[in-house]
Design an enzyme around this catalytic site. Structure first.
Site, PDB file in Angstrom:
ATOM      1  N   GLU A  77       0.818  -1.199   0.000  1.00 59.87           N
ATOM      2  CA  GLU A  77       0.000   0.000   0.000  1.00 59.87           C
ATOM      3  C   GLU A  77       0.860   1.262   0.000  1.00 59.87           C
ATOM      4  OE1 GLU A  77      -2.759  -0.919  -1.026  1.00 59.87           O
ATOM      5  OE2 GLU A  77      -3.703   0.960  -0.462  1.00 59.87           O
ATOM      6  N   ASP A  78       1.928   1.254   0.761  1.00 59.77           N
ATOM      7  CA  ASP A  78       2.642   2.503   1.043  1.00 59.77           C
ATOM      8  C   ASP A  78       4.048   2.614   0.456  1.00 59.77           C
ATOM      9  OD1 ASP A  78       0.408   3.244   2.441  1.00 59.77           O
ATOM     10  OD2 ASP A  78       1.184   2.631   4.384  1.00 59.77           O
TER      11      ASP A  78
END
Ligand code: MN
Length: 486
Positions: A77-78
Protein backbone atom coordinates in the site's frame (compact mmCIF):
# COMPACT_ATOMS: atom_id res chain seq x y z
CA UNK A 1 20.56 -10.93 16.20
CA UNK A 2 18.78 -7.65 15.53
CA UNK A 3 18.17 -5.75 18.80
CA UNK A 4 14.78 -4.40 17.63
CA UNK A 5 13.53 -7.97 17.27
CA UNK A 6 14.41 -9.00 20.83
CA UNK A 7 10.77 -9.32 21.99
CA UNK A 8 10.07 -11.58 19.02
CA UNK A 9 13.07 -13.81 19.79
CA UNK A 10 11.82 -14.06 23.36
CA UNK A 11 8.22 -14.87 22.45
CA UNK A 12 9.11 -17.55 19.93
CA UNK A 13 12.15 -19.13 21.51
CA UNK A 14 11.80 -22.91 21.21
CA UNK A 15 8.98 -22.57 18.70
CA UNK A 16 10.76 -21.17 15.66
CA UNK A 17 14.01 -22.68 14.44
CA UNK A 18 17.06 -20.68 13.33
CA UNK A 19 16.01 -20.78 9.71
CA UNK A 20 12.64 -19.25 10.61
CA UNK A 21 14.23 -16.53 12.72
CA UNK A 22 16.47 -15.73 9.73
CA UNK A 23 13.41 -15.18 7.54
CA UNK A 24 11.93 -12.88 10.17
CA UNK A 25 15.16 -10.86 10.24
CA UNK A 26 15.19 -10.62 6.47
CA UNK A 27 11.59 -9.41 6.44
CA UNK A 28 12.34 -6.78 9.06
CA UNK A 29 15.36 -5.45 7.14
CA UNK A 30 13.29 -5.42 3.96
CA UNK A 31 10.49 -3.46 5.65
CA UNK A 32 13.01 -1.05 7.18
CA UNK A 33 14.58 -0.47 3.79
CA UNK A 34 11.27 0.02 1.97
CA UNK A 35 9.71 2.32 4.56
CA UNK A 36 12.94 4.30 4.88
CA UNK A 37 12.28 8.01 5.37
CA UNK A 38 8.53 7.51 5.93
CA UNK A 39 7.02 8.87 9.13
CA UNK A 40 3.82 8.07 11.00
CA UNK A 41 1.36 10.82 11.92
CA UNK A 42 2.76 10.56 15.43
CA UNK A 43 6.18 11.56 14.05
CA UNK A 44 7.96 8.24 14.58
CA UNK A 45 9.69 6.20 11.87
CA UNK A 46 7.13 4.23 9.90
CA UNK A 47 8.77 0.83 10.36
CA UNK A 48 8.13 0.93 14.13
CA UNK A 49 4.44 0.36 13.41
CA UNK A 50 4.77 -2.93 11.49
CA UNK A 51 7.40 -3.96 14.03
CA UNK A 52 4.95 -3.51 16.91
CA UNK A 53 2.25 -5.36 14.99
CA UNK A 54 4.69 -8.24 14.48
CA UNK A 55 5.60 -8.28 18.17
CA UNK A 56 1.91 -8.62 19.06
CA UNK A 57 1.54 -11.37 16.47
CA UNK A 58 4.51 -13.17 18.00
CA UNK A 59 2.69 -13.23 21.34
CA UNK A 60 -0.03 -15.27 19.65
CA UNK A 61 2.64 -17.68 18.44
CA UNK A 62 1.41 -17.72 14.86
CA UNK A 63 3.44 -19.32 12.10
CA UNK A 64 6.42 -17.63 10.44
CA UNK A 65 4.48 -16.52 7.36
CA UNK A 66 2.02 -14.63 9.57
CA UNK A 67 4.88 -12.92 11.33
CA UNK A 68 6.57 -11.98 8.08
CA UNK A 69 3.27 -10.69 6.71
CA UNK A 70 2.76 -8.60 9.82
CA UNK A 71 6.14 -6.97 9.21
CA UNK A 72 5.26 -6.37 5.57
CA UNK A 73 1.54 -5.61 5.93
CA UNK A 74 1.70 -2.00 4.67
CA UNK A 75 4.42 -2.51 2.11
CA UNK A 76 2.24 -2.90 -0.99
CA UNK A 77 0.00 0.00 0.00
CA UNK A 78 2.64 2.50 1.04
CA UNK A 79 5.84 1.71 -0.87
CA UNK A 80 6.84 0.86 -4.44
CA UNK A 81 7.11 -2.87 -3.64
CA UNK A 82 5.37 -5.21 -6.07
CA UNK A 83 3.65 -8.55 -5.43
CA UNK A 84 6.20 -10.18 -7.69
CA UNK A 85 9.01 -8.93 -5.47
CA UNK A 86 7.28 -10.33 -2.39
CA UNK A 87 6.78 -13.68 -4.04
CA UNK A 88 10.40 -13.96 -5.08
CA UNK A 89 11.73 -12.99 -1.68
CA UNK A 90 9.26 -14.58 0.72
CA UNK A 91 7.17 -17.05 -1.27
CA UNK A 92 3.65 -17.33 -2.50
CA UNK A 93 1.90 -17.64 0.85
CA UNK A 94 3.38 -14.39 2.16
CA UNK A 95 2.41 -12.72 -1.09
CA UNK A 96 -1.16 -13.99 -0.68
CA UNK A 97 -1.39 -12.81 2.93
CA UNK A 98 0.06 -9.35 2.27
CA UNK A 99 -2.08 -8.92 -0.85
CA UNK A 100 -5.19 -9.85 1.13
CA UNK A 101 -4.23 -7.32 3.80
CA UNK A 102 -3.79 -4.55 1.22
CA UNK A 103 -7.01 -5.58 -0.46
CA UNK A 104 -8.84 -5.08 2.84
CA UNK A 105 -7.22 -1.67 3.28
CA UNK A 106 -8.33 -0.59 -0.17
CA UNK A 107 -11.83 -1.99 0.28
CA UNK A 108 -12.18 -0.18 3.53
CA UNK A 109 -11.05 3.07 1.95
CA UNK A 110 -13.57 2.52 -0.81
CA UNK A 111 -16.42 1.44 1.38
CA UNK A 112 -18.11 4.59 2.41
CA UNK A 113 -18.43 4.49 6.17
CA UNK A 114 -19.56 8.06 6.67
CA UNK A 115 -23.20 7.98 5.60
CA UNK A 116 -23.74 4.84 7.54
CA UNK A 117 -26.93 3.17 8.51
CA UNK A 118 -27.10 0.16 10.80
CA UNK A 119 -27.82 -1.99 7.79
CA UNK A 120 -24.70 -0.80 6.02
CA UNK A 121 -22.47 -1.22 9.05
CA UNK A 122 -23.51 -4.85 9.23
CA UNK A 123 -22.75 -5.25 5.54
CA UNK A 124 -19.38 -3.58 5.79
CA UNK A 125 -18.49 -5.97 8.58
CA UNK A 126 -19.54 -8.89 6.44
CA UNK A 127 -17.68 -7.56 3.45
CA UNK A 128 -14.47 -7.50 5.45
CA UNK A 129 -15.13 -10.93 6.87
CA UNK A 130 -15.92 -12.51 3.56
CA UNK A 131 -12.99 -10.90 1.76
CA UNK A 132 -10.30 -11.91 4.21
CA UNK A 133 -10.31 -15.59 3.19
CA UNK A 134 -7.83 -16.62 5.88
CA UNK A 135 -8.14 -16.21 9.61
CA UNK A 136 -4.55 -14.93 9.77
CA UNK A 137 -5.47 -11.99 7.57
CA UNK A 138 -8.18 -10.90 9.99
CA UNK A 139 -5.95 -11.40 13.01
CA UNK A 140 -3.16 -9.27 11.55
CA UNK A 141 -5.67 -6.68 10.39
CA UNK A 142 -7.14 -6.44 13.88
CA UNK A 143 -3.74 -6.14 15.52
CA UNK A 144 -2.88 -3.45 12.96
CA UNK A 145 -6.04 -1.59 14.00
CA UNK A 146 -5.13 -2.02 17.65
CA UNK A 147 -1.77 -0.35 17.06
CA UNK A 148 -3.37 2.44 15.05
CA UNK A 149 -5.80 3.04 17.92
CA UNK A 150 -2.85 3.51 20.28
CA UNK A 151 -1.72 6.46 18.14
CA UNK A 152 -5.20 7.92 17.74
CA UNK A 153 -4.14 11.01 19.72
CA UNK A 154 -2.08 12.13 16.71
CA UNK A 155 -5.19 12.50 14.51
CA UNK A 156 -7.56 15.45 14.12
CA UNK A 157 -10.61 15.35 16.43
CA UNK A 158 -12.83 14.55 13.48
CA UNK A 159 -10.67 11.64 12.37
CA UNK A 160 -10.44 10.40 15.94
CA UNK A 161 -14.20 10.02 16.16
CA UNK A 162 -14.43 8.48 12.73
CA UNK A 163 -11.73 5.89 13.40
CA UNK A 164 -13.05 5.08 16.85
CA UNK A 165 -16.58 4.57 15.51
CA UNK A 166 -15.30 2.31 12.83
CA UNK A 167 -13.30 0.35 15.38
CA UNK A 168 -16.26 0.01 17.73
CA UNK A 169 -18.83 -0.86 15.08
CA UNK A 170 -16.82 -2.84 12.58
CA UNK A 171 -13.68 -4.32 14.07
CA UNK A 172 -14.69 -5.06 17.65
CA UNK A 173 -17.80 -7.01 16.56
CA UNK A 174 -15.69 -8.97 14.08
CA UNK A 175 -13.41 -9.96 16.97
CA UNK A 176 -16.40 -10.98 19.04
CA UNK A 177 -17.86 -12.96 16.21
CA UNK A 178 -14.66 -14.90 15.64
CA UNK A 179 -14.20 -15.37 19.38
CA UNK A 180 -11.09 -13.17 19.72
CA UNK A 181 -12.59 -11.66 22.85
CA UNK A 182 -9.28 -10.48 24.29
CA UNK A 183 -8.74 -8.31 21.20
CA UNK A 184 -12.37 -7.20 20.91
CA UNK A 185 -12.32 -5.99 24.48
CA UNK A 186 -9.19 -3.89 23.93
CA UNK A 187 -10.66 -2.32 20.80
CA UNK A 188 -13.89 -1.46 22.60
CA UNK A 189 -12.10 0.05 25.54
CA UNK A 190 -9.91 2.27 23.34
CA UNK A 191 -12.79 3.53 21.18
CA UNK A 192 -15.33 4.12 23.93
CA UNK A 193 -14.02 7.56 25.11
CA UNK A 194 -14.10 8.94 21.55
CA UNK A 195 -17.45 7.56 20.48
CA UNK A 196 -19.44 8.23 23.67
CA UNK A 197 -17.37 10.84 25.57
CA UNK A 198 -20.11 11.80 28.03
CA UNK A 199 -21.07 8.26 28.94
CA UNK A 200 -17.42 7.35 29.25
CA UNK A 201 -16.76 10.24 31.64
CA UNK A 202 -19.74 9.28 33.77
CA UNK A 203 -18.87 5.60 33.96
CA UNK A 204 -15.24 6.30 34.66
CA UNK A 205 -16.14 8.70 37.41
CA UNK A 206 -18.46 6.28 39.15
CA UNK A 207 -16.44 3.15 38.67
CA UNK A 208 -12.86 4.34 39.28
CA UNK A 209 -13.62 5.25 42.87
CA UNK A 210 -15.43 2.01 43.45
CA UNK A 211 -12.57 0.02 41.95
CA UNK A 212 -10.08 1.89 44.06
CA UNK A 213 -11.98 1.25 47.25
CA UNK A 214 -12.82 -2.38 46.68
CA UNK A 215 -9.38 -3.50 45.61
CA UNK A 216 -8.14 -3.71 49.18
CA UNK A 217 -11.10 -5.87 50.23
CA UNK A 218 -10.66 -8.06 47.24
CA UNK A 219 -7.01 -8.66 48.02
CA UNK A 220 -8.04 -9.91 51.44
CA UNK A 221 -10.81 -12.03 49.98
CA UNK A 222 -8.45 -13.60 47.52
CA UNK A 223 -5.94 -14.51 50.23
CA UNK A 224 -8.73 -15.92 52.35
CA UNK A 225 -10.02 -18.07 49.49
CA UNK A 226 -6.52 -19.22 48.55
CA UNK A 227 -5.82 -20.34 52.10
CA UNK A 228 -9.14 -22.14 52.35
CA UNK A 229 -8.67 -24.01 49.08
CA UNK A 230 -5.16 -25.05 50.09
CA UNK A 231 -6.40 -26.19 53.46
CA UNK A 232 -9.01 -28.35 51.72
CA UNK A 233 -6.33 -29.62 49.35
CA UNK A 234 -7.76 -28.30 46.15
CA UNK A 235 -4.83 -27.65 43.86
CA UNK A 236 -6.06 -24.67 41.90
CA UNK A 237 -3.78 -23.17 39.32
CA UNK A 238 -4.44 -19.47 39.86
CA UNK A 239 -6.86 -16.96 41.38
CA UNK A 240 -7.20 -13.76 39.36
CA UNK A 241 -9.06 -10.49 39.70
CA UNK A 242 -11.34 -9.69 36.86
CA UNK A 243 -12.44 -6.07 36.59
CA UNK A 244 -15.19 -5.38 34.13
CA UNK A 245 -14.02 -2.96 31.45
CA UNK A 246 -15.66 0.46 31.25
CA UNK A 247 -17.33 -0.40 27.98
CA UNK A 248 -18.79 -3.67 29.32
CA UNK A 249 -20.15 -1.80 32.32
CA UNK A 250 -21.65 0.75 29.95
CA UNK A 251 -23.38 -1.98 27.96
CA UNK A 252 -24.70 -3.65 31.10
CA UNK A 253 -25.80 -0.32 32.54
CA UNK A 254 -27.75 0.38 29.35
CA UNK A 255 -29.45 -2.97 29.79
CA UNK A 256 -30.12 -2.88 33.53
CA UNK A 257 -30.60 0.86 33.94
CA UNK A 258 -29.13 0.70 37.44
CA UNK A 259 -25.53 0.54 38.64
CA UNK A 260 -26.53 -1.33 41.76
CA UNK A 261 -27.77 -4.21 39.67
CA UNK A 262 -24.36 -4.83 38.18
CA UNK A 263 -23.03 -7.46 40.56
CA UNK A 264 -20.11 -8.59 38.50
CA UNK A 265 -18.13 -5.37 38.17
CA UNK A 266 -15.43 -7.20 40.02
CA UNK A 267 -14.97 -10.92 40.03
CA UNK A 268 -12.54 -13.42 41.41
CA UNK A 269 -11.60 -15.98 38.82
CA UNK A 270 -10.46 -19.35 40.10
CA UNK A 271 -8.62 -21.36 37.49
CA UNK A 272 -8.44 -25.10 38.17
CA UNK A 273 -7.16 -28.10 36.22
CA UNK A 274 -10.25 -30.22 35.54
CA UNK A 275 -14.03 -30.09 35.27
CA UNK A 276 -14.68 -32.11 38.49
CA UNK A 277 -12.43 -29.66 40.31
CA UNK A 278 -14.65 -26.80 39.14
CA UNK A 279 -17.56 -28.29 41.08
CA UNK A 280 -15.39 -29.06 44.08
CA UNK A 281 -14.19 -25.48 44.06
CA UNK A 282 -17.78 -24.24 43.83
CA UNK A 283 -18.74 -26.27 46.90
CA UNK A 284 -15.78 -24.87 48.81
CA UNK A 285 -16.54 -21.29 47.82
CA UNK A 286 -20.09 -21.70 49.12
CA UNK A 287 -18.75 -23.26 52.28
CA UNK A 288 -16.51 -20.25 52.88
CA UNK A 289 -18.87 -17.47 51.81
CA UNK A 290 -22.63 -17.10 51.73
CA UNK A 291 -24.02 -17.50 48.20
CA UNK A 292 -26.65 -15.03 47.05
CA UNK A 293 -29.81 -16.85 46.00
CA UNK A 294 -30.56 -17.13 42.30
CA UNK A 295 -27.09 -16.10 41.22
CA UNK A 296 -25.57 -19.49 40.43
CA UNK A 297 -24.99 -20.08 36.75
CA UNK A 298 -23.52 -23.27 35.38
CA UNK A 299 -22.18 -22.41 31.95
CA UNK A 300 -20.16 -25.61 31.98
CA UNK A 301 -23.21 -27.86 31.63
CA UNK A 302 -24.99 -25.24 29.56
CA UNK A 303 -22.46 -23.06 27.70
CA UNK A 304 -23.53 -19.65 26.43
CA UNK A 305 -24.41 -19.46 22.74
CA UNK A 306 -21.00 -18.01 21.96
CA UNK A 307 -19.32 -21.03 23.52
CA UNK A 308 -18.41 -19.38 26.81
CA UNK A 309 -17.92 -21.84 29.66
CA UNK A 310 -17.55 -21.24 33.39
CA UNK A 311 -19.42 -21.49 36.67
CA UNK A 312 -20.53 -18.14 38.07
CA UNK A 313 -21.77 -17.56 41.58
CA UNK A 314 -22.24 -14.39 43.60
CA UNK A 315 -21.31 -14.42 47.26
CA UNK A 316 -21.18 -12.21 50.29
CA UNK A 317 -17.61 -12.28 51.57
CA UNK A 318 -16.71 -12.15 55.23
CA UNK A 319 -16.05 -8.43 54.98
CA UNK A 320 -19.55 -7.95 53.59
CA UNK A 321 -18.66 -7.34 49.98
CA UNK A 322 -20.75 -8.75 47.18
CA UNK A 323 -18.38 -10.43 44.76
CA UNK A 324 -18.86 -12.67 41.79
CA UNK A 325 -16.71 -15.80 41.72
CA UNK A 326 -16.02 -17.44 38.37
CA UNK A 327 -14.62 -20.93 38.21
CA UNK A 328 -13.01 -22.30 35.05
CA UNK A 329 -10.50 -24.84 33.84
CA UNK A 330 -7.39 -23.63 32.01
CA UNK A 331 -8.83 -24.92 28.73
CA UNK A 332 -12.10 -23.08 29.20
CA UNK A 333 -10.26 -19.91 30.08
CA UNK A 334 -8.24 -20.17 26.88
CA UNK A 335 -11.41 -20.81 24.86
CA UNK A 336 -13.28 -17.95 26.45
CA UNK A 337 -10.55 -15.48 25.58
CA UNK A 338 -9.32 -16.76 22.23
CA UNK A 339 -12.32 -18.67 20.91
CA UNK A 340 -12.02 -20.95 17.93
CA UNK A 341 -8.70 -19.44 17.09
CA UNK A 342 -7.13 -21.03 20.12
CA UNK A 343 -7.43 -24.46 18.55
CA UNK A 344 -5.59 -23.26 15.58
CA UNK A 345 -3.06 -21.27 17.57
CA UNK A 346 -2.28 -24.35 19.64
CA UNK A 347 -1.89 -26.31 16.50
CA UNK A 348 0.87 -24.10 15.23
CA UNK A 349 2.89 -24.35 18.36
CA UNK A 350 2.70 -28.10 18.50
CA UNK A 351 6.33 -28.33 19.55
CA UNK A 352 5.38 -27.28 23.04
CA UNK A 353 3.95 -30.33 24.73
CA UNK A 354 1.21 -28.68 26.73
CA UNK A 355 -0.38 -27.45 23.53
CA UNK A 356 -0.95 -30.79 21.90
CA UNK A 357 -3.83 -32.19 23.88
CA UNK A 358 -7.10 -30.52 23.09
CA UNK A 359 -10.24 -32.23 24.24
CA UNK A 360 -12.59 -29.69 25.59
CA UNK A 361 -14.54 -28.49 22.60
CA UNK A 362 -18.01 -29.18 23.93
CA UNK A 363 -18.98 -25.51 24.13
CA UNK A 364 -17.79 -24.92 20.63
CA UNK A 365 -19.68 -27.93 19.38
CA UNK A 366 -22.84 -26.38 20.66
CA UNK A 367 -21.95 -23.11 19.05
CA UNK A 368 -21.15 -24.62 15.69
CA UNK A 369 -23.75 -27.36 15.60
CA UNK A 370 -23.33 -27.84 11.92
CA UNK A 371 -19.59 -28.29 12.25
CA UNK A 372 -19.52 -31.24 14.61
CA UNK A 373 -16.34 -33.24 14.84
CA UNK A 374 -14.02 -30.79 13.21
CA UNK A 375 -10.54 -32.20 13.34
CA UNK A 376 -8.87 -29.11 14.73
CA UNK A 377 -5.41 -30.63 14.64
CA UNK A 378 -5.64 -31.10 10.89
CA UNK A 379 -7.57 -28.00 9.91
CA UNK A 380 -5.49 -25.33 8.24
CA UNK A 381 -6.05 -21.65 8.73
CA UNK A 382 -8.00 -20.94 5.56
CA UNK A 383 -10.26 -23.97 6.07
CA UNK A 384 -10.87 -22.87 9.62
CA UNK A 385 -11.71 -19.46 8.32
CA UNK A 386 -14.29 -20.89 5.99
CA UNK A 387 -15.79 -22.80 8.87
CA UNK A 388 -15.96 -19.68 11.00
CA UNK A 389 -17.78 -17.60 8.43
CA UNK A 390 -19.49 -20.53 6.78
CA UNK A 391 -23.05 -19.35 7.24
CA UNK A 392 -22.03 -16.08 5.71
CA UNK A 393 -20.07 -17.42 2.77
CA UNK A 394 -22.50 -20.14 1.81
CA UNK A 395 -25.47 -17.86 1.24
CA UNK A 396 -24.42 -14.28 0.77
CA UNK A 397 -21.88 -12.21 -1.07
CA UNK A 398 -21.02 -8.58 -0.48
CA UNK A 399 -20.22 -6.25 -3.35
CA UNK A 400 -19.43 -2.56 -3.47
CA UNK A 401 -20.98 0.24 -5.53
CA UNK A 402 -18.68 2.84 -7.14
CA UNK A 403 -19.74 5.20 -4.33
CA UNK A 404 -18.64 2.70 -1.73
CA UNK A 405 -21.97 1.35 -0.55
CA UNK A 406 -21.85 -2.30 0.41
CA UNK A 407 -24.68 -4.36 -1.07
CA UNK A 408 -25.56 -7.90 -0.01
CA UNK A 409 -26.69 -10.40 -2.62
CA UNK A 410 -27.27 -14.15 -2.80
CA UNK A 411 -24.39 -16.35 -3.87
CA UNK A 412 -24.61 -16.72 -7.66
CA UNK A 413 -26.10 -13.28 -8.22
CA UNK A 414 -25.48 -11.36 -11.44
CA UNK A 415 -25.36 -7.64 -12.33
CA UNK A 416 -29.12 -7.85 -12.96
CA UNK A 417 -29.74 -8.73 -9.30
CA UNK A 418 -27.42 -5.97 -8.26
CA UNK A 419 -29.16 -3.38 -10.46
CA UNK A 420 -32.63 -4.25 -9.13
CA UNK A 421 -31.36 -4.27 -5.58
CA UNK A 422 -30.12 -0.69 -5.98
CA UNK A 423 -33.36 0.56 -7.48
CA UNK A 424 -36.12 -0.88 -9.65
CA UNK A 425 -35.63 1.83 -12.27
CA UNK A 426 -31.92 1.06 -12.48
CA UNK A 427 -32.82 -2.59 -12.97
CA UNK A 428 -35.38 -1.81 -15.65
CA UNK A 429 -32.97 0.41 -17.59
CA UNK A 430 -29.88 -1.71 -17.06
CA UNK A 431 -27.86 -1.80 -20.24
CA UNK A 432 -24.33 -2.84 -19.34
CA UNK A 433 -22.33 -3.69 -16.28
CA UNK A 434 -18.75 -3.19 -15.19
CA UNK A 435 -17.12 -5.38 -12.57
CA UNK A 436 -13.85 -4.08 -11.19
CA UNK A 437 -13.81 -1.55 -14.04
CA UNK A 438 -14.14 -4.20 -16.77
CA UNK A 439 -17.23 -4.63 -18.94
CA UNK A 440 -18.99 -7.93 -18.26
CA UNK A 441 -22.09 -9.64 -19.60
CA UNK A 442 -25.33 -9.35 -17.63
CA UNK A 443 -25.19 -13.03 -16.65
CA UNK A 444 -21.72 -12.69 -15.12
CA UNK A 445 -21.56 -14.27 -11.63
CA UNK A 446 -20.50 -11.72 -9.00
CA UNK A 447 -18.03 -12.47 -6.22
CA UNK A 448 -17.62 -10.95 -2.78
CA UNK A 449 -15.75 -7.62 -2.77
CA UNK A 450 -16.35 -6.99 -6.50
CA UNK A 451 -16.90 -3.35 -7.36
CA UNK A 452 -20.01 -3.24 -9.54
CA UNK A 453 -21.21 -0.41 -11.75
CA UNK A 454 -24.38 -0.35 -13.85
CA UNK A 455 -24.68 1.65 -17.04
CA UNK A 456 -28.29 2.55 -17.71
CA UNK A 457 -30.15 3.64 -20.83
CA UNK A 458 -33.73 4.89 -20.76
CA UNK A 459 -34.51 3.05 -23.97
CA UNK A 460 -33.46 -0.24 -22.40
CA UNK A 461 -36.31 -2.45 -21.22
CA UNK A 462 -36.29 -5.82 -19.44
CA UNK A 463 -36.57 -8.90 -21.61
CA UNK A 464 -37.45 -12.53 -20.88
CA UNK A 465 -33.82 -13.64 -20.95
CA UNK A 466 -33.21 -11.62 -17.81
CA UNK A 467 -35.33 -14.09 -15.86
CA UNK A 468 -32.63 -16.66 -16.51
CA UNK A 469 -29.88 -14.25 -15.49
CA UNK A 470 -31.53 -13.31 -12.22
CA UNK A 471 -30.63 -15.39 -9.18
CA UNK A 472 -32.77 -13.81 -6.52
CA UNK A 473 -36.52 -14.34 -6.29
CA UNK A 474 -37.15 -10.67 -5.64
CA UNK A 475 -35.32 -9.75 -8.85
CA UNK A 476 -37.41 -12.17 -10.90
CA UNK A 477 -40.53 -10.79 -9.31
CA UNK A 478 -39.64 -7.26 -10.36
CA UNK A 479 -38.75 -8.31 -13.89
CA UNK A 480 -42.04 -10.23 -14.28
CA UNK A 481 -44.00 -7.21 -13.09
CA UNK A 482 -42.32 -5.02 -15.66
CA UNK A 483 -42.81 -7.57 -18.44
CA UNK A 484 -46.52 -7.77 -17.66
CA UNK A 485 -46.87 -4.00 -18.04
CA UNK A 486 -45.98 -4.40 -21.67
MN1 MN B 1 -0.71 -0.73 9.29
Amino acid sequence: MIPALQPIYNNLKGIYNNQEFKIVEEAFLFAEFKHQGQKRKSGEDYVLHPLRVAIEVSKLKLDVNSLVSALLHDILEDTDTTSEELKNKFGEEVMFLVESLSHLTRLKRKANYKNKTIYRVENLRNLILSSAKDVRVILIKIIDRLDNMKAIWALSPEKQVENAEETLEIFAPICRRLGFNFLGQQLEEMSFPYVYPKDFAEIKNRVSNYYYEIEKYLDEARDELAKFLEQKRLHYSEIQFRKKTFFSIYKKYKKEGDFNKIYDMIALRVIVNSVPECYTALGLVHQLWLPLPGRLKDYISLPKVNGYQAIHTTVLTNNNQIVEVQIVTKDMYQNNEYGMASHWLYNLSKDTKSYTKRQNVSGLKILYKSLKNIDFQNTNSSDLYNLLVKDLLSEQIFVVTPKGDVIDLKVGSTPIDFAYKIHTSIGNNCKMAKVNHQLVSLNHILQSSDIVEIITDRKQKPNKKWLEFAKMAETKEKIRKELQKK
